[in-house]
Write an enzyme that holds these catalytic residues in place. Structure first.
Site, mmCIF file in Angstrom:
data_model
loop_
_atom_site.group_PDB
_atom_site.id
_atom_site.type_symbol
_atom_site.label_atom_id
_atom_site.label_comp_id
_atom_site.label_asym_id
_atom_site.label_seq_id
_atom_site.Cartn_x
_atom_site.Cartn_y
_atom_site.Cartn_z
ATOM 1 N N SER A 125 0.851 -1.189 0.000
ATOM 2 C CA SER A 125 0.000 0.000 0.000
ATOM 3 C C SER A 125 0.888 1.241 0.000
ATOM 4 O O SER A 125 1.786 1.368 0.832
ATOM 5 C CB SER A 125 -0.903 -0.008 1.236
ATOM 6 N N ALA A 165 4.380 4.128 3.025
ATOM 7 C CA ALA A 165 3.947 2.881 2.382
ATOM 8 C C ALA A 165 4.061 1.741 3.391
ATOM 9 O O ALA A 165 4.652 1.913 4.463
ATOM 10 C CB ALA A 165 4.824 2.576 1.169
ATOM 11 N N LYS A 166 3.477 0.621 3.087
ATOM 12 C CA LYS A 166 3.653 -0.587 3.909
ATOM 13 C C LYS A 166 3.270 -1.783 3.068
ATOM 14 O O LYS A 166 2.443 -1.670 2.155
ATOM 15 C CB LYS A 166 2.740 -0.529 5.143
ATOM 16 N N GLY A 167 3.875 -2.919 3.371
ATOM 17 C CA GLY A 167 3.539 -4.126 2.627
ATOM 18 C C GLY A 167 3.471 -5.322 3.542
ATOM 19 O O GLY A 167 3.905 -5.270 4.697
#
Ligand code: NAD
Length: 439
Positions: free
Chosen positions: A84, A129-131
Protein backbone atom coordinates in the site's frame (compact mmCIF):
# COMPACT_ATOMS: atom_id res chain seq x y z
CA UNK A 1 2.09 -31.91 6.81
CA UNK A 2 -1.17 -32.66 4.89
CA UNK A 3 -2.28 -29.79 2.65
CA UNK A 4 -5.47 -29.06 4.63
CA UNK A 5 -3.50 -28.78 7.88
CA UNK A 6 -0.88 -26.64 6.25
CA UNK A 7 -3.48 -24.26 4.88
CA UNK A 8 -5.21 -24.08 8.26
CA UNK A 9 -1.99 -23.33 10.03
CA UNK A 10 -1.10 -20.70 7.47
CA UNK A 11 -4.35 -18.96 8.23
CA UNK A 12 -4.83 -19.61 11.89
CA UNK A 13 -1.53 -20.17 13.55
CA UNK A 14 -0.48 -17.05 15.32
CA UNK A 15 2.58 -16.41 17.34
CA UNK A 16 2.86 -14.82 20.73
CA UNK A 17 4.38 -11.78 19.10
CA UNK A 18 2.14 -9.23 17.43
CA UNK A 19 -0.83 -11.55 17.59
CA UNK A 20 -3.10 -8.93 19.05
CA UNK A 21 -4.75 -7.81 15.83
CA UNK A 22 -7.89 -5.91 16.81
CA UNK A 23 -10.20 -8.71 15.67
CA UNK A 24 -8.41 -11.24 17.85
CA UNK A 25 -8.89 -8.91 20.83
CA UNK A 26 -12.64 -8.78 20.21
CA UNK A 27 -12.39 -5.12 19.34
CA UNK A 28 -14.80 -3.42 17.00
CA UNK A 29 -12.42 -0.93 15.45
CA UNK A 30 -9.85 -1.95 12.88
CA UNK A 31 -6.44 -0.30 12.76
CA UNK A 32 -7.58 1.59 9.67
CA UNK A 33 -10.61 2.93 11.62
CA UNK A 34 -8.20 4.09 14.31
CA UNK A 35 -5.88 5.71 11.76
CA UNK A 36 -8.83 7.55 10.19
CA UNK A 37 -10.15 8.68 13.57
CA UNK A 38 -6.76 10.10 14.53
CA UNK A 39 -6.50 11.83 11.16
CA UNK A 40 -10.00 13.31 11.42
CA UNK A 41 -9.35 14.78 14.86
CA UNK A 42 -6.38 16.70 13.53
CA UNK A 43 -8.08 17.60 10.24
CA UNK A 44 -11.08 19.11 12.10
CA UNK A 45 -8.84 21.01 14.48
CA UNK A 46 -6.78 22.57 11.69
CA UNK A 47 -9.87 23.09 9.48
CA UNK A 48 -8.15 21.15 6.73
CA UNK A 49 -9.27 21.81 3.15
CA UNK A 50 -11.92 19.13 2.34
CA UNK A 51 -10.18 18.41 -0.98
CA UNK A 52 -6.98 17.58 0.83
CA UNK A 53 -8.90 15.40 3.29
CA UNK A 54 -10.47 13.53 0.41
CA UNK A 55 -7.04 12.63 -0.95
CA UNK A 56 -5.38 11.79 2.36
CA UNK A 57 -8.07 9.47 3.70
CA UNK A 58 -7.11 6.67 1.33
CA UNK A 59 -3.85 5.25 -0.02
CA UNK A 60 -2.92 6.39 -3.50
CA UNK A 61 -2.36 2.84 -4.68
CA UNK A 62 -2.69 -0.68 -3.27
CA UNK A 63 -1.15 -3.56 -5.12
CA UNK A 64 -2.79 -6.85 -4.13
CA UNK A 65 -1.31 -10.05 -5.49
CA UNK A 66 -1.85 -13.77 -5.27
CA UNK A 67 1.36 -15.58 -6.03
CA UNK A 68 2.38 -19.22 -6.10
CA UNK A 69 5.31 -20.57 -4.10
CA UNK A 70 6.74 -24.05 -4.57
CA UNK A 71 7.15 -25.94 -1.30
CA UNK A 72 10.12 -28.25 -0.70
CA UNK A 73 7.91 -31.29 -1.33
CA UNK A 74 6.81 -30.03 -4.75
CA UNK A 75 3.37 -28.67 -3.82
CA UNK A 76 2.33 -25.15 -4.84
CA UNK A 77 0.75 -22.84 -2.26
CA UNK A 78 -0.90 -19.60 -3.33
CA UNK A 79 -0.05 -16.71 -1.00
CA UNK A 80 -1.61 -13.28 -0.78
CA UNK A 81 0.48 -10.13 -0.44
CA UNK A 82 -0.02 -6.36 -0.54
CA UNK A 83 1.87 -3.13 -0.97
CA UNK A 84 0.00 0.00 0.00
CA UNK A 85 1.39 3.39 -1.03
CA UNK A 86 -0.40 6.11 0.87
CA UNK A 87 1.16 9.42 -0.16
CA UNK A 88 4.43 10.52 -1.79
CA UNK A 89 4.11 14.31 -1.81
CA UNK A 90 7.24 14.67 0.36
CA UNK A 91 9.39 12.07 -1.39
CA UNK A 92 9.54 8.40 -2.45
CA UNK A 93 7.30 5.99 -0.55
CA UNK A 94 8.94 4.29 2.43
CA UNK A 95 7.78 1.54 4.79
CA UNK A 96 8.35 -2.00 5.99
CA UNK A 97 7.16 -5.36 4.75
CA UNK A 98 5.79 -7.86 7.27
CA UNK A 99 5.24 -11.60 6.99
CA UNK A 100 2.49 -12.59 9.43
CA UNK A 101 -0.70 -14.71 9.41
CA UNK A 102 -2.78 -11.70 10.50
CA UNK A 103 -1.75 -9.44 7.61
CA UNK A 104 -4.83 -7.97 5.90
CA UNK A 105 -5.30 -5.27 3.32
CA UNK A 106 -6.90 -3.14 6.02
CA UNK A 107 -3.90 -3.39 8.33
CA UNK A 108 -1.47 -2.57 5.53
CA UNK A 109 -3.56 0.49 4.55
CA UNK A 110 -3.48 1.83 8.11
CA UNK A 111 0.23 1.21 8.50
CA UNK A 112 1.01 2.97 5.20
CA UNK A 113 -0.93 6.03 6.36
CA UNK A 114 0.96 6.09 9.67
CA UNK A 115 4.23 5.96 7.72
CA UNK A 116 3.27 9.14 5.83
CA UNK A 117 2.85 10.98 9.13
CA UNK A 118 5.91 9.38 10.72
CA UNK A 119 8.24 10.45 7.89
CA UNK A 120 6.76 13.95 7.85
CA UNK A 121 7.17 14.30 11.62
CA UNK A 122 10.79 13.12 11.45
CA UNK A 123 11.45 15.58 8.64
CA UNK A 124 12.88 12.94 6.30
CA UNK A 125 12.12 13.21 2.57
CA UNK A 126 9.81 10.22 2.23
CA UNK A 127 6.14 9.40 1.84
CA UNK A 128 4.32 6.50 3.48
CA UNK A 129 3.95 2.88 2.38
CA UNK A 130 3.65 -0.59 3.91
CA UNK A 131 3.54 -4.13 2.63
CA UNK A 132 2.86 -7.60 3.86
CA UNK A 133 2.29 -11.22 3.03
CA UNK A 134 -0.32 -13.29 4.87
CA UNK A 135 1.91 -16.14 5.97
CA UNK A 136 3.34 -17.74 9.06
CA UNK A 137 7.03 -17.72 8.15
CA UNK A 138 7.90 -19.83 11.20
CA UNK A 139 6.60 -22.99 9.53
CA UNK A 140 8.50 -22.47 6.28
CA UNK A 141 11.96 -23.86 5.58
CA UNK A 142 14.77 -21.41 4.80
CA UNK A 143 14.54 -22.30 1.10
CA UNK A 144 10.73 -21.87 1.05
CA UNK A 145 11.07 -18.50 2.75
CA UNK A 146 13.66 -17.40 0.22
CA UNK A 147 11.41 -18.42 -2.71
CA UNK A 148 8.45 -16.62 -1.15
CA UNK A 149 10.48 -13.46 -0.49
CA UNK A 150 11.95 -13.37 -4.00
CA UNK A 151 8.57 -14.03 -5.71
CA UNK A 152 6.83 -11.35 -3.69
CA UNK A 153 9.53 -8.80 -4.33
CA UNK A 154 9.77 -9.61 -7.98
CA UNK A 155 6.03 -8.92 -8.30
CA UNK A 156 6.05 -5.66 -6.38
CA UNK A 157 9.17 -4.53 -8.28
CA UNK A 158 6.79 -2.91 -10.75
CA UNK A 159 6.09 -0.19 -8.20
CA UNK A 160 9.20 -0.09 -5.97
CA UNK A 161 12.66 1.33 -6.68
CA UNK A 162 15.38 3.46 -5.04
CA UNK A 163 13.57 6.68 -6.03
CA UNK A 164 10.00 5.34 -6.02
CA UNK A 165 9.35 3.16 -2.98
CA UNK A 166 11.94 1.80 -0.55
CA UNK A 167 10.84 -1.15 1.63
CA UNK A 168 12.43 -2.19 4.94
CA UNK A 169 12.09 -5.02 7.50
CA UNK A 170 9.04 -5.21 9.71
CA UNK A 171 7.39 -7.98 11.74
CA UNK A 172 9.11 -11.33 10.93
CA UNK A 173 11.25 -9.97 8.12
CA UNK A 174 14.90 -9.09 8.71
CA UNK A 175 18.19 -8.16 7.09
CA UNK A 176 18.33 -11.55 5.30
CA UNK A 177 14.92 -10.88 3.72
CA UNK A 178 16.17 -7.46 2.60
CA UNK A 179 19.29 -9.07 1.07
CA UNK A 180 17.05 -11.40 -1.01
CA UNK A 181 14.83 -8.47 -2.00
CA UNK A 182 17.77 -6.36 -3.15
CA UNK A 183 19.29 -9.27 -5.04
CA UNK A 184 15.99 -10.06 -6.76
CA UNK A 185 15.62 -6.44 -7.80
CA UNK A 186 19.20 -6.41 -9.15
CA UNK A 187 18.28 -9.13 -11.68
CA UNK A 188 16.16 -6.68 -13.67
CA UNK A 189 17.96 -3.52 -12.75
CA UNK A 190 21.35 -5.05 -13.72
CA UNK A 191 23.11 -2.78 -11.24
CA UNK A 192 23.82 -3.12 -7.55
CA UNK A 193 20.75 -1.20 -6.41
CA UNK A 194 21.57 -1.16 -2.67
CA UNK A 195 19.24 1.82 -2.12
CA UNK A 196 16.09 -0.14 -3.10
CA UNK A 197 15.65 -1.44 0.48
CA UNK A 198 16.99 -0.48 3.91
CA UNK A 199 17.73 -2.60 6.95
CA UNK A 200 20.23 -4.62 4.91
CA UNK A 201 23.22 -6.53 6.29
CA UNK A 202 26.29 -4.28 6.73
CA UNK A 203 28.27 -6.13 4.07
CA UNK A 204 25.83 -5.09 1.33
CA UNK A 205 25.15 -1.49 2.28
CA UNK A 206 23.49 -1.65 5.70
CA UNK A 207 24.13 1.18 8.15
CA UNK A 208 25.92 1.09 11.46
CA UNK A 209 23.53 1.99 14.26
CA UNK A 210 20.38 0.71 12.49
CA UNK A 211 19.81 -2.15 14.98
CA UNK A 212 19.62 0.08 18.02
CA UNK A 213 18.13 3.13 16.26
CA UNK A 214 14.49 2.79 17.34
CA UNK A 215 15.39 2.34 21.03
CA UNK A 216 17.87 5.21 20.81
CA UNK A 217 15.15 7.40 19.30
CA UNK A 218 12.69 6.49 22.08
CA UNK A 219 15.30 7.37 24.68
CA UNK A 220 16.17 10.72 23.00
CA UNK A 221 12.46 11.61 22.92
CA UNK A 222 12.13 10.80 26.61
CA UNK A 223 15.15 12.97 27.42
CA UNK A 224 13.64 15.87 25.48
CA UNK A 225 10.23 15.48 27.16
CA UNK A 226 11.88 15.26 30.59
CA UNK A 227 13.67 18.55 29.96
CA UNK A 228 10.37 20.30 29.12
CA UNK A 229 8.53 18.62 31.99
CA UNK A 230 11.35 19.26 34.48
CA UNK A 231 11.70 15.57 35.31
CA UNK A 232 15.18 14.81 36.67
CA UNK A 233 16.08 11.60 34.83
CA UNK A 234 18.69 10.72 37.44
CA UNK A 235 15.86 10.40 39.96
CA UNK A 236 13.25 8.96 37.57
CA UNK A 237 11.87 5.41 37.45
CA UNK A 238 10.61 3.59 34.36
CA UNK A 239 8.65 0.48 33.34
CA UNK A 240 9.09 -1.05 29.86
CA UNK A 241 6.66 -3.50 28.28
CA UNK A 242 8.42 -5.72 25.71
CA UNK A 243 12.06 -6.73 25.74
CA UNK A 244 12.62 -7.16 22.01
CA UNK A 245 14.54 -4.85 19.71
CA UNK A 246 12.78 -1.64 20.77
CA UNK A 247 12.25 -2.39 24.49
CA UNK A 248 15.72 -3.74 25.20
CA UNK A 249 17.64 -0.92 23.47
CA UNK A 250 15.36 1.64 25.13
CA UNK A 251 16.30 0.08 28.47
CA UNK A 252 20.00 0.27 27.62
CA UNK A 253 19.94 3.92 26.54
CA UNK A 254 17.69 5.06 29.41
CA UNK A 255 20.02 3.38 31.86
CA UNK A 256 22.91 5.32 30.28
CA UNK A 257 20.87 8.51 30.81
CA UNK A 258 20.59 7.70 34.53
CA UNK A 259 17.00 6.42 34.62
CA UNK A 260 16.22 3.58 37.04
CA UNK A 261 14.30 0.92 35.11
CA UNK A 262 12.26 -0.91 37.76
CA UNK A 263 10.09 -3.20 35.59
CA UNK A 264 10.39 -4.99 32.26
CA UNK A 265 8.35 -7.70 30.56
CA UNK A 266 8.07 -9.98 27.55
CA UNK A 267 5.36 -12.28 26.22
CA UNK A 268 5.87 -14.65 29.19
CA UNK A 269 5.33 -12.00 31.89
CA UNK A 270 7.14 -9.25 33.74
CA UNK A 271 9.48 -8.55 36.59
CA UNK A 272 9.40 -5.69 39.11
CA UNK A 273 12.40 -4.73 41.22
CA UNK A 274 12.22 -1.48 43.16
CA UNK A 275 16.00 -1.16 43.53
CA UNK A 276 16.38 -1.20 39.74
CA UNK A 277 16.96 -3.76 36.99
CA UNK A 278 20.32 -3.56 35.27
CA UNK A 279 20.18 -4.06 31.51
CA UNK A 280 23.12 -6.49 31.52
CA UNK A 281 21.59 -8.59 34.34
CA UNK A 282 18.19 -9.01 32.71
CA UNK A 283 19.73 -9.66 29.26
CA UNK A 284 21.97 -12.39 30.69
CA UNK A 285 19.03 -13.88 32.64
CA UNK A 286 16.84 -13.94 29.52
CA UNK A 287 19.63 -15.54 27.52
CA UNK A 288 20.11 -18.21 30.18
CA UNK A 289 16.48 -19.04 31.01
CA UNK A 290 14.61 -17.90 27.88
CA UNK A 291 12.47 -15.54 29.97
CA UNK A 292 12.86 -12.41 32.04
CA UNK A 293 10.58 -13.66 34.81
CA UNK A 294 12.13 -15.03 38.03
CA UNK A 295 15.01 -12.54 37.84
CA UNK A 296 16.76 -12.88 41.26
CA UNK A 297 15.67 -10.18 43.71
CA UNK A 298 12.60 -9.22 41.67
CA UNK A 299 8.91 -9.94 41.96
CA UNK A 300 7.03 -11.51 39.05
CA UNK A 301 4.17 -9.38 37.69
CA UNK A 302 1.76 -9.59 34.77
CA UNK A 303 1.97 -7.41 31.70
CA UNK A 304 -1.22 -5.65 32.82
CA UNK A 305 0.23 -4.88 36.26
CA UNK A 306 3.38 -3.45 34.69
CA UNK A 307 1.36 -0.80 32.86
CA UNK A 308 -0.23 0.40 36.09
CA UNK A 309 2.92 0.68 38.23
CA UNK A 310 3.74 3.84 40.13
CA UNK A 311 6.63 4.97 37.92
CA UNK A 312 7.59 8.27 36.29
CA UNK A 313 7.96 6.89 32.75
CA UNK A 314 6.09 4.11 30.96
CA UNK A 315 7.25 2.63 27.62
CA UNK A 316 4.84 0.24 25.88
CA UNK A 317 7.22 -1.42 23.38
CA UNK A 318 5.49 -4.67 22.47
CA UNK A 319 1.96 -4.72 21.10
CA UNK A 320 -0.88 -2.58 19.83
CA UNK A 321 -4.04 -1.76 21.86
CA UNK A 322 -2.60 -2.30 25.35
CA UNK A 323 -3.66 1.06 26.84
CA UNK A 324 -7.42 1.28 26.49
CA UNK A 325 -10.33 3.08 28.16
CA UNK A 326 -10.34 0.24 30.71
CA UNK A 327 -6.86 0.66 32.13
CA UNK A 328 -6.07 4.28 31.17
CA UNK A 329 -7.67 5.61 34.40
CA UNK A 330 -5.21 3.43 36.35
CA UNK A 331 -2.02 4.56 34.58
CA UNK A 332 0.19 6.39 37.08
CA UNK A 333 3.22 7.37 34.97
CA UNK A 334 3.73 11.09 34.21
CA UNK A 335 5.20 10.35 30.80
CA UNK A 336 4.29 7.60 28.31
CA UNK A 337 6.53 6.99 25.27
CA UNK A 338 5.06 4.70 22.61
CA UNK A 339 7.88 2.42 21.46
CA UNK A 340 5.33 0.10 19.81
CA UNK A 341 3.04 1.09 16.97
CA UNK A 342 -0.54 1.79 18.06
CA UNK A 343 -0.40 0.77 21.76
CA UNK A 344 -2.97 3.40 22.84
CA UNK A 345 -6.59 3.67 21.67
CA UNK A 346 -8.12 7.11 20.90
CA UNK A 347 -10.41 6.78 23.97
CA UNK A 348 -7.39 6.13 26.19
CA UNK A 349 -5.60 9.13 24.65
CA UNK A 350 -8.38 11.40 25.91
CA UNK A 351 -8.30 9.91 29.40
CA UNK A 352 -4.51 10.29 29.69
CA UNK A 353 -4.64 13.88 28.42
CA UNK A 354 -7.30 14.78 31.02
CA UNK A 355 -5.10 13.21 33.70
CA UNK A 356 -2.26 15.51 32.58
CA UNK A 357 -0.14 12.58 31.46
CA UNK A 358 2.17 13.47 28.57
CA UNK A 359 2.19 10.85 25.81
CA UNK A 360 4.87 10.85 23.10
CA UNK A 361 3.03 9.23 20.16
CA UNK A 362 4.42 6.34 18.13
CA UNK A 363 4.81 8.44 14.97
CA UNK A 364 7.35 10.51 16.89
CA UNK A 365 8.65 8.21 19.65
CA UNK A 366 9.63 5.25 17.44
CA UNK A 367 10.61 7.23 14.34
CA UNK A 368 14.32 6.66 15.07
CA UNK A 369 14.11 3.42 13.05
CA UNK A 370 12.90 4.95 9.80
CA UNK A 371 15.16 7.97 10.32
CA UNK A 372 18.21 5.70 10.40
CA UNK A 373 16.82 3.87 7.36
CA UNK A 374 16.91 7.26 5.66
CA UNK A 375 20.57 7.62 6.69
CA UNK A 376 21.25 4.15 5.23
CA UNK A 377 19.60 5.18 1.94
CA UNK A 378 21.69 8.37 1.80
CA UNK A 379 24.90 6.37 2.40
CA UNK A 380 23.91 3.95 -0.39
CA UNK A 381 23.27 6.77 -2.84
CA UNK A 382 26.54 8.55 -2.10
CA UNK A 383 28.60 5.33 -1.77
CA UNK A 384 30.22 6.81 1.30
CA UNK A 385 29.70 5.19 4.67
CA UNK A 386 29.65 6.87 8.08
CA UNK A 387 30.96 5.72 11.45
CA UNK A 388 28.51 4.65 14.17
CA UNK A 389 29.17 7.97 15.94
CA UNK A 390 28.31 9.99 12.83
CA UNK A 391 25.08 8.04 12.32
CA UNK A 392 24.12 8.50 15.98
CA UNK A 393 24.80 12.23 15.87
CA UNK A 394 22.67 12.68 12.77
CA UNK A 395 19.88 10.63 14.33
CA UNK A 396 20.03 12.74 17.48
CA UNK A 397 19.70 15.95 15.45
CA UNK A 398 16.69 14.55 13.54
CA UNK A 399 14.95 13.39 16.72
CA UNK A 400 15.54 16.59 18.67
CA UNK A 401 14.14 18.73 15.87
CA UNK A 402 11.11 16.48 15.43
CA UNK A 403 10.38 16.53 19.16
CA UNK A 404 10.71 20.32 19.34
CA UNK A 405 8.31 20.85 16.40
CA UNK A 406 5.68 18.48 17.77
CA UNK A 407 5.95 19.92 21.28
CA UNK A 408 5.54 23.45 19.89
CA UNK A 409 2.53 22.50 17.76
CA UNK A 410 0.74 20.73 20.60
CA UNK A 411 1.32 23.74 22.89
CA UNK A 412 0.04 26.14 20.21
CA UNK A 413 -3.16 24.16 19.70
CA UNK A 414 -3.42 23.10 23.36
CA UNK A 415 -3.81 19.45 22.41
CA UNK A 416 -2.12 16.16 23.24
CA UNK A 417 1.16 15.39 21.48
CA UNK A 418 -0.45 12.85 19.13
CA UNK A 419 -2.84 15.43 17.74
CA UNK A 420 0.03 17.94 17.66
CA UNK A 421 2.16 15.47 15.67
CA UNK A 422 -0.70 14.86 13.23
CA UNK A 423 -1.32 18.58 12.74
CA UNK A 424 2.39 19.16 12.12
CA UNK A 425 2.67 16.21 9.69
CA UNK A 426 -0.58 16.91 7.81
CA UNK A 427 0.37 20.58 7.37
CA UNK A 428 3.68 19.56 5.78
CA UNK A 429 2.12 16.98 3.45
CA UNK A 430 -0.61 19.48 2.53
CA UNK A 431 1.86 22.23 1.60
CA UNK A 432 3.82 19.79 -0.56
CA UNK A 433 0.61 18.67 -2.29
CA UNK A 434 -0.48 22.25 -2.88
CA UNK A 435 2.84 23.48 -4.22
CA UNK A 436 3.04 20.47 -6.51
CA UNK A 437 -0.39 21.37 -7.85
CA UNK A 438 -2.27 18.28 -6.66
CA UNK A 439 -5.05 20.30 -5.03
P1 NAD B 1 10.44 -7.75 18.79
O1 NAD B 1 9.85 -8.96 18.24
O2 NAD B 1 11.92 -7.60 18.74
O3 NAD B 1 10.00 -7.64 20.34
C1 NAD B 1 8.68 -7.73 20.77
C2 NAD B 1 8.69 -7.94 22.27
O4 NAD B 1 7.35 -7.95 22.73
C3 NAD B 1 9.29 -9.27 22.70
O5 NAD B 1 10.05 -9.07 23.88
C4 NAD B 1 8.07 -10.11 23.02
O6 NAD B 1 8.33 -11.11 23.99
C5 NAD B 1 7.16 -9.06 23.57
N1 NAD B 1 5.75 -9.47 23.58
C6 NAD B 1 5.08 -10.20 22.67
N2 NAD B 1 3.83 -10.41 23.10
C7 NAD B 1 3.71 -9.78 24.28
C8 NAD B 1 2.68 -9.62 25.22
N3 NAD B 1 1.48 -10.17 25.03
N4 NAD B 1 2.91 -8.85 26.31
C9 NAD B 1 4.12 -8.30 26.51
N5 NAD B 1 5.15 -8.44 25.70
C10 NAD B 1 4.95 -9.16 24.58
O7 NAD B 1 9.71 -6.51 18.13
P2 NAD B 1 10.21 -5.02 18.04
O8 NAD B 1 10.95 -4.83 16.76
O9 NAD B 1 10.87 -4.63 19.33
O10 NAD B 1 8.82 -4.25 17.87
C11 NAD B 1 7.99 -3.92 18.97
C12 NAD B 1 7.00 -2.87 18.55
O11 NAD B 1 7.70 -1.72 18.08
C13 NAD B 1 6.06 -3.26 17.40
O12 NAD B 1 4.84 -2.59 17.59
C14 NAD B 1 6.76 -2.68 16.18
O13 NAD B 1 5.85 -2.45 15.10
C15 NAD B 1 7.27 -1.38 16.76
N6 NAD B 1 8.38 -0.77 16.01
C16 NAD B 1 9.56 -1.43 15.82
C17 NAD B 1 10.59 -0.80 15.14
C18 NAD B 1 11.93 -1.46 14.96
O14 NAD B 1 12.83 -0.82 14.39
N7 NAD B 1 12.14 -2.69 15.43
C19 NAD B 1 10.40 0.49 14.61
C20 NAD B 1 9.18 1.14 14.82
C21 NAD B 1 8.18 0.49 15.52
Amino acid sequence: MPLADLKASLLLETTSKHEAAPASMGMQKTQYDMALEQFQRAADLMKLDPNVQEILRKPRRILSINFPVKMDDGRIILYQGFRSQHNNALGPYKGGIRFHPNVTIDEVKALSMWMTWKCAVAGIPFGGAKGGVTVNPKILSHAELERLSRSFFSLISEIVGPFRDIPAPDVYTDSQTMAWFMDEYSKNDRNNPFAVVTGKPLIIGGSLGRDSATGRGVSINIEEAARHMKIDLKKATCAIQGFGNVGSFTHMFLEEAGVKVVAVSDSKGGIHKKTGIWFNDVSAHKKKTGSITNLPGGENITNEELLELDVDILVPAALEDVITEKNAPKIRAKLVAEGANGPTTPEADDILFKKDITLIPDILANSGGVSTSYLEWVQNLQHLYWSAEEVDQRLKAIMKKAFAEVWKTSQEYNVDMRTGAYVYAIAKVTSAMKIRGWV
